[in-house]
Design a protein around this motif. Structure first.
Motif, PDB file in Angstrom:
ATOM      1  N   GLY A 252      38.323  85.746  30.439  1.00 44.79           N
ATOM      2  CA  GLY A 252      39.172  85.013  29.496  1.00 44.79           C
ATOM      3  C   GLY A 252      40.633  85.420  29.575  1.00 44.79           C
ATOM      4  O   GLY A 252      40.961  86.607  29.626  1.00 44.79           O
ATOM      5  N   LYS A 253      41.509  84.431  29.554  1.00 43.30           N
ATOM      6  CA  LYS A 253      42.951  84.695  29.552  1.00 43.30           C
ATOM      7  C   LYS A 253      43.340  85.409  28.258  1.00 43.30           C
ATOM      8  O   LYS A 253      43.074  84.921  27.167  1.00 43.30           O
ATOM      9  N   GLY A 254      44.001  86.559  28.403  1.00 40.44           N
ATOM     10  CA  GLY A 254      44.344  87.351  27.223  1.00 40.44           C
ATOM     11  C   GLY A 254      45.837  87.571  27.077  1.00 40.44           C
ATOM     12  O   GLY A 254      46.290  88.702  26.868  1.00 40.44           O
ATOM     13  N   PHE A 257      51.111  87.131  23.916  1.00 41.56           N
ATOM     14  CA  PHE A 257      52.215  86.225  23.582  1.00 41.56           C
ATOM     15  C   PHE A 257      52.819  85.724  24.877  1.00 41.56           C
ATOM     16  O   PHE A 257      52.992  86.482  25.829  1.00 41.56           O
ATOM     17  N   ASP A 258      53.116  84.417  24.902  1.00 44.88           N
ATOM     18  CA  ASP A 258      53.661  83.805  26.112  1.00 44.88           C
ATOM     19  C   ASP A 258      55.052  83.234  25.834  1.00 44.88           C
ATOM     20  O   ASP A 258      55.187  82.132  25.307  1.00 44.88           O
ATOM     21  N   THR A 259      56.076  84.005  26.176  1.00 46.40           N
ATOM     22  CA  THR A 259      57.448  83.490  26.036  1.00 46.40           C
ATOM     23  C   THR A 259      57.786  82.562  27.201  1.00 46.40           C
ATOM     24  O   THR A 259      58.780  81.843  27.178  1.00 46.40           O
ATOM     25  N   THR A 275      48.656  82.182  20.205  1.00 46.96           N
ATOM     26  CA  THR A 275      47.228  81.892  20.441  1.00 46.96           C
ATOM     27  C   THR A 275      46.912  81.788  21.938  1.00 46.96           C
ATOM     28  O   THR A 275      45.871  81.267  22.318  1.00 46.96           O
ATOM     29  N   ASP A 276      47.807  82.299  22.782  1.00 46.52           N
ATOM     30  CA  ASP A 276      47.601  82.140  24.234  1.00 46.52           C
ATOM     31  C   ASP A 276      46.523  83.084  24.786  1.00 46.52           C
ATOM     32  O   ASP A 276      46.274  83.105  25.982  1.00 46.52           O
ATOM     33  N   MET A 277      45.907  83.815  23.879  1.00 46.42           N
ATOM     34  CA  MET A 277      44.753  84.641  24.288  1.00 46.42           C
ATOM     35  C   MET A 277      43.459  84.054  23.729  1.00 46.42           C
ATOM     36  O   MET A 277      42.441  84.752  23.626  1.00 46.42           O
ATOM     37  N   ALA A 336      53.728  80.302  34.452  1.00 42.50           N
ATOM     38  CA  ALA A 336      52.348  80.071  34.907  1.00 42.50           C
ATOM     39  C   ALA A 336      51.663  81.436  35.052  1.00 42.50           C
ATOM     40  O   ALA A 336      51.155  81.801  36.109  1.00 42.50           O
ATOM     41  N   GLU A 337      51.688  82.198  33.951  1.00 47.08           N
ATOM     42  CA  GLU A 337      51.232  83.595  33.986  1.00 47.08           C
ATOM     43  C   GLU A 337      49.718  83.740  33.854  1.00 47.08           C
ATOM     44  O   GLU A 337      49.153  84.725  34.317  1.00 47.08           O
ATOM     45  N   GLY A 338      49.084  82.745  33.215  1.00 48.00           N
ATOM     46  CA  GLY A 338      47.643  82.864  32.971  1.00 48.00           C
ATOM     47  C   GLY A 338      46.874  83.015  34.274  1.00 48.00           C
ATOM     48  O   GLY A 338      46.020  83.897  34.425  1.00 48.00           O
ATOM     49  N   ALA A 362      40.522  79.575  29.384  1.00 52.38           N
ATOM     50  CA  ALA A 362      41.946  79.875  29.310  1.00 52.38           C
ATOM     51  C   ALA A 362      42.735  78.725  28.703  1.00 52.38           C
ATOM     52  O   ALA A 362      42.455  77.556  28.979  1.00 52.38           O
ATOM     53  N   THR A 363      43.725  79.069  27.902  1.00 51.00           N
ATOM     54  CA  THR A 363      44.729  78.089  27.467  1.00 51.00           C
ATOM     55  C   THR A 363      45.730  78.001  28.628  1.00 51.00           C
ATOM     56  O   THR A 363      46.821  78.532  28.563  1.00 51.00           O
ATOM     57  N   LEU A 364      45.303  77.324  29.702  1.00 53.35           N
ATOM     58  CA  LEU A 364      46.025  77.495  30.960  1.00 53.35           C
ATOM     59  C   LEU A 364      47.202  76.549  31.161  1.00 53.35           C
ATOM     60  O   LEU A 364      48.243  76.976  31.630  1.00 53.35           O
TER      61      LEU A 364
HETATM   62 ZN    ZN Z   1      50.228  80.970  28.826  1.00 53.42          ZN
END
Ligand code: ZN
Ligand code: BES
Ligand code: ZN
Length: 484
Positions: A252-254, A257-259, A275-277, A336-338, A362-364
């Motif tokens: 799972g994508k964890g 925080f995704d800036t 909620t990006d995890m 595109a870090e996930g 993943a919230t990809l």
């Molecule tokens: Zn993300």
């Protein structure tokens, strides 16, 4: 000062089943919509109120034994979920009104079920009741009075343990995803996963720190976590029931925080990236529930957790990153870090555990919200049977999935020129992201669940309330159960 955060996991409503009504407990009754036999006048009045029977309608009866009438429409099981959720919201607000009016608060209420309600109806109703009143607030106010118990008046008592665990998994995944990122560092996520898994037989949780990740060559996780305030972690949950043969790997994508990193996101929606995890949350919650239900399947959960931040030590567009196992990626866009963190975890998990199948959540990609909207998850799979299993599992627990294609004519676009793979080549976002991940899974049957849409809601519907939805947790538990 009071604890500024609600406890994680929060407490779920107690669900009791009984075939008699205890005196003094407020009572609700479920009512189907009028049929032709009911004639033009519709349904008979109850306590002076004529029920509509419409699914999601809750009417209050001012006098008499029954206090609420909750419609179940045509009586299909999914209408029971809607009714349960609407009912628990109405009962909660009545409780709050009673307290405001200085009356003694009731903490339990009972629901009388129609004679013909079977196990499936009861399960759906339970999902609605258990999750429909979910809330997560961080406040200095005294905690609001809340319901503790709901009693179902029915003869069916089986199957409720499963529903309770499934609902608890969804609520726990919501709690994790709703927790604000000033609290929810990768280390917090790892500690919380370990804490909630404590005491469950055959389940162990290991958290690896940035030093271990560096020694092992987790270049994707370290690149994304490079600009951070809180260092990255790899969370590994191992459930090893005795005698099980099938082994499933859940990744799972964890991203806590995704800036967007240096390819920074616009300010407008950035706050939602706490909620990006949600994919990682679904996996932590699902593995916990799978172990609590003692399902006879070996399961490993892996959550690469990192903050995608902006600083002098952030990774850059144009960087070439070496993943666990050696493959290299040309970075095109740090947002595109996930896929960067998932690539490491997929290779590591497959090499170490040799699973029979791999599923990642993943919230990809924002592109999936455009493709399928916000109530349906996308399923990409290298294996038709696995894709079908996911979709069917989702149907059984009320989560909608739609199969998406791994289009071969786009596969070329993720091939690198300076490195092995290209991270963000443009084109249909959800599909190229999935094709990128496919480069890291080899031959094992694999399904990728892109939940960027349904992981969050801004409206109330069915058992969902605004905020994190816990989407995928229930599907994953049910999917694993299908191998039992
Ligand atoms: Zn993300
Ligand atoms: N976390 C986002 C995807 C996302 C967007 C989730 C909206 C939930 C709601 C992801 O890390 C991202 O930013 N993806 C980019 C990829 C692009 C730069 C190739 C996207 O989808 O725009
Ligand atoms: Zn991003």
């Amino acid at each position: 000062m009071r604890n500024p955060l609600p406890p994680v996991p929060g407490k779920l409503l107690e669900l009791e089943v009984s075939d008699d009504l205890r005196r003094g407990t407020p009572l609700a009754t479920l009512i189907a919509a009028p049929s032709e036999e009911d004639g033009d006048a519709g349904l008979a009045e109850i306590g002076g109120v004529r029920p509509t029977g419409k699914a999601g309608d809750v009417q209050t009866v001012p006098t008499g034994g029954v206090r609420w009438l909750a419609g179940v429409g045509d009586g299909e099981p999914r209408q029971y979920r809607k009714a349960g959720a609407a009912l628990v919201r109405a009962v909660t607000s009545a409780l709050e009104d009673d307290v405001k009016a200085g009356q003694k608060a009731f903490r339990a209420f009972a629901v009388e079920l129609p004679e013909d309600a079977g196990a499936e109806h009861i399960e759906e109703l339970a999902f609605g009741l258990l999750l429909g009143g979910y809330r997560f607030t961080v406040t200095a106010d005294e905690p609001k009075p809340s319901l503790r118990t709901v009693r179902l008046i029915t003869h069916h008592t089986d199957a409720l343990e499963r529903v309770r665990e499934l609902a608890a998994a969804a609520a726990f995944a919501r709690d994790l995803a709703n927790t604000p990122s000033n609290i929810k560092t990768p280390a917090w996520l790892a500690d919380t996963a370990a804490r909630v898994s404590g005491g469950i037989p055959n389940l162990t949780v290991t958290a690896r720190d940035e030093k271990w990740l560096a020694e092992q060559g987790f270049g994707g996780v370290l690149a994304v976590g490079g600009g951070r305030a809180g260092p990255p972690r790899l969370i590994e949950l191992e459930y090893r029931p005795r005698g099980a043969t099938t082994h499933l790997l859940l990744v799972g994508k964890g991203i806590t925080f995704d800036t967007g990193g240096l390819s920074i996101k616009p300010a407008d929606g950035m706050h939602l990236m706490r909620t990006d995890m949600a994919g990682g949350a679904a996996i932590i919650a699902a593995v916990r529930a799978i172990a609590a239900l003692r399902l006879p399947v070996k399961v490993t959960g892996l959550v690469p957790a990192a903050e995608n931040h902006v600083s002098g030590s952030s990774y850059r567009p144009g960087d070439i990153v070496r993943h666990y196992g050696g493959k290299t990626t040309e970075v095109g866009n740090t947002d595109a870090e996930g896929r960067m963190v998932l690539a490491d975890a997929l290779v590591y998990g497959i090499k170490k555990h040799k699973p029979d199948a791999v599923i990642d959540a993943a919230t990809l990609t924002g592109a999936m919200k455009v493709s399928l909207g916000v109530r349906t998850g996308g399923v990409f799979a290298t294996d038709d049977a696995l894709a079908e299993r996911v979709t069917k599992a989702g149907e059984r627990v009320g989560e909608a999935w739609w199969r998406m294609p791994l289009l071969e004519d786009l596969a070329e676009s993720v091939q690198g020129s300076l490195g092995d793979v290209r991270q963000a080549p443009g084109g249909p976002g959800g599909i190229v992201a999935a094709l990128f991940l496919r480069e890291f899974v080899g031959d094992v049957p694999w399904a990728h669940l892109d939940i960027a849409g349904p992981a969050r809601a801004d409206k109330t519907y069915a058992d969902v309330v605004p905020g994190a939805t816990g989407f995928a947790a229930r599907t994953l538990v049910e999917l694993v159960a299908s191998y039992a």
